[in-house]
Design a protein around this motif. Structure first.
Motif, PDB file in Angstrom:
ATOM      1  N   UNK A 192       0.824  -1.214   0.000  1.00  0.00           N
ATOM      2  CA  UNK A 192       0.000   0.000   0.000  1.00  0.00           C
ATOM      3  C   UNK A 192       0.852   1.254   0.000  1.00  0.00           C
ATOM      4  N   UNK A 193       1.983   1.201   0.709  1.00  0.00           N
ATOM      5  CA  UNK A 193       2.828   2.394   0.799  1.00  0.00           C
ATOM      6  C   UNK A 193       3.341   2.781  -0.585  1.00  0.00           C
ATOM      7  N   UNK A 195       2.295   1.696  -3.645  1.00  0.00           N
ATOM      8  CA  UNK A 195       1.258   1.949  -4.639  1.00  0.00           C
ATOM      9  C   UNK A 195       0.528   3.259  -4.355  1.00  0.00           C
ATOM     10  N   UNK A 196       0.244   3.520  -3.054  1.00  0.00           N
ATOM     11  CA  UNK A 196      -0.476   4.737  -2.699  1.00  0.00           C
ATOM     12  C   UNK A 196       0.309   5.982  -3.038  1.00  0.00           C
ATOM     13  N   UNK A 197       1.622   5.956  -2.825  1.00  0.00           N
ATOM     14  CA  UNK A 197       2.422   7.141  -3.114  1.00  0.00           C
ATOM     15  C   UNK A 197       2.424   7.470  -4.599  1.00  0.00           C
ATOM     16  N   UNK A 199       0.287   6.375  -6.962  1.00  0.00           N
ATOM     17  CA  UNK A 199      -1.054   6.666  -7.466  1.00  0.00           C
ATOM     18  C   UNK A 199      -1.518   8.046  -7.036  1.00  0.00           C
TER      19      UNK A 199
END
Lengths: 298, 94
Positions: A192-193, A195-197, A199
């Motif tokens: 998540x870290x 991919x979230x950054x 995206x």
């Protein structure tokens, strides 16, 4: 030969642009969509969609492969070429990183860490040529995180399953459920870290571009013809954001992903128990051999 | 009636996404503290600048995770959830 390898390294990126131009439908205006799915392979347990992010990540892998061949083609011990100096610099830096973070026992991790670092950084940098970055797809990054999780568990198992099970009961046995949750949360938070950054960077860039389009229509909308429709404010301004979101954030996330991989793998490894067990095993082996030798002697 | 139901779904999703992003406060304060401490450390020992900077960036990235969880939920609520919920509504009406 070197020129050929360099061309082969650049070719996959050009192929990616060609594939994007030919097969991905053009978006009208500004919209936020995920990866385009090219086709689906039918499998017994459901369809396997082949999406833009998968194709792009394979292209990055190919490109990096030929780039490594380009750097290491014709290694010499005397009169080194500039390529060789660059290659040696990369190897030295990564080995220093692995040595200072994981210790001598894990020196074999150098190539793996370097591969993750290069793949992640180059995938994030694909936005610079206008391609879909594979790291903004959770499936790709989730796959990497699963790989790290398997490595962590493997190295925890090195000292035997009993010590692995015992590590959940620390510091007190009734905290075991929390330890299991934190064990499962490791790959999820890593995926998540990253991919979230990436995206969030692309979404904020799109929102800013939409805002600038509206603003320039408000300001220059009265101009006649083509001049009124052209979004003047979108020239140059989004590039400043791109420096942060694409260059800095992409590179930093790649570094952090490989750093966390190193820390988790070496942190979960029970070093003392492993060496104790190894010594015990060797002592046992020697005992056995000694007994066999004496038996044979008689 | 159907328009009202879909409107409520869209509004609820947007409100939920907004509420989820309140979680952005936490990482903001945490990272601010981390950077402040790093600045103090560099001020006290300027020669340890590179080590402090690397550690600070690592810590910031780890502290950011809770904010990113909220971001992922907000993105799901905006881009994925409305379509799902509207489909469920239409199926239940038949």
């Amino acid at each position: 030969m070197t020129v050929l390898l360099l061309i082969l390294a650049i070719l996959p990126i050009i192929a990616g642009i060609v594939i994007k131009v030919m097969f991905v439908p053009a978006s009208n205006g500004i919209d936020i969509t995920g990866a385009h799915i090219f086709f689906t392979i039918d499998l017994p347990f459901g369809g396997l969609p082949i999406s833009e992010s998968q194709i792009n990540s394979w292209l990055v892998i190919l490109s990096l492969f030929f780039f490594c061949l380009f750097l290491t083609y014709g290694l010499k011990t005397k009169d080194m070429s500039k390529r060789q100096i660059v290659a040696e610099w990369i190897v030295e830096k990564v080995e220093g990183l692995v040595r200072s973070n994981m210790g001598e026992f894990f020196m074999g991790f150098g190539p793996f860490i370097c591969a993750i670092l290069g793949l992640s950084a180059c995938s994030s940098l694909l936005t610079l040529v206008g391609l879909f970055p594979p790291t903004s797809d959770i499936n790709i990054v989730g796959g990497w995180a699963m790989m790290t999780f398997i490595l962590i568990t493997y190295y925890k198992f090195k000292a035997g399953p009993l010590i692995y099970l015992k590590s959940f009961g620390e510091p007190v046995p009734f905290l075991a459920p929390l330890n299991i949750i934190s064990e499962v949360a490791t790959p999820i938070s890593m995926a998540f870290r990253h991919y979230g950054n990436v995206l969030s960077g692309s979404i904020i860039s799109v929102l800013i571009a939409a805002l600038l389009t509206t603003l320039s229509q408000l300001i220059f909308g009265k101009l006649p013809g083509f001049l009124g429709e052209f979004p003047f404010l979108r020239i140059g301004l989004p590039a400043i954001l791109s420096v942060y979101f694409d260059l800095f954030s992409g590179g930093l996330q790649a570094f952090i992903f490989s750093m966390l991989t190193m820390l988790y793998v070496s942190g979960g490894f029970p070093e003392d128990e492993y060496f104790k067990r190894k010594r015990l095993k060797e002592a046992k082996k020697q005992n056995k051999q000694a007994i066999e030798n004496t038996n044979g002697g008689i | 009636m159907l328009e009202l139901a879909i409107g409520i779904i869209l509004g609820g999703c947007a409100l939920g996404a907004g509420c989820a992003m309140i979680a952005g406060i936490g990482p903001g304060i945490g990272e601010g503290n981390a950077v402040a401490a790093a600045c103090e450390a560099i001020g006290r020992q300027p020669e340890s600048r590179s080590a402090v900077t690397t550690t600070m960036l690592m810590g910031c990235a780890v502290a950011e995770t809770t904010g990113l969880y909220a971001l992922v939920i907000a993105i799901l609520l905006i881009f994925v959830a409305p379509g799902r919920f509207v489909n469920i509504l239409l199926e239940s009406i038949g």
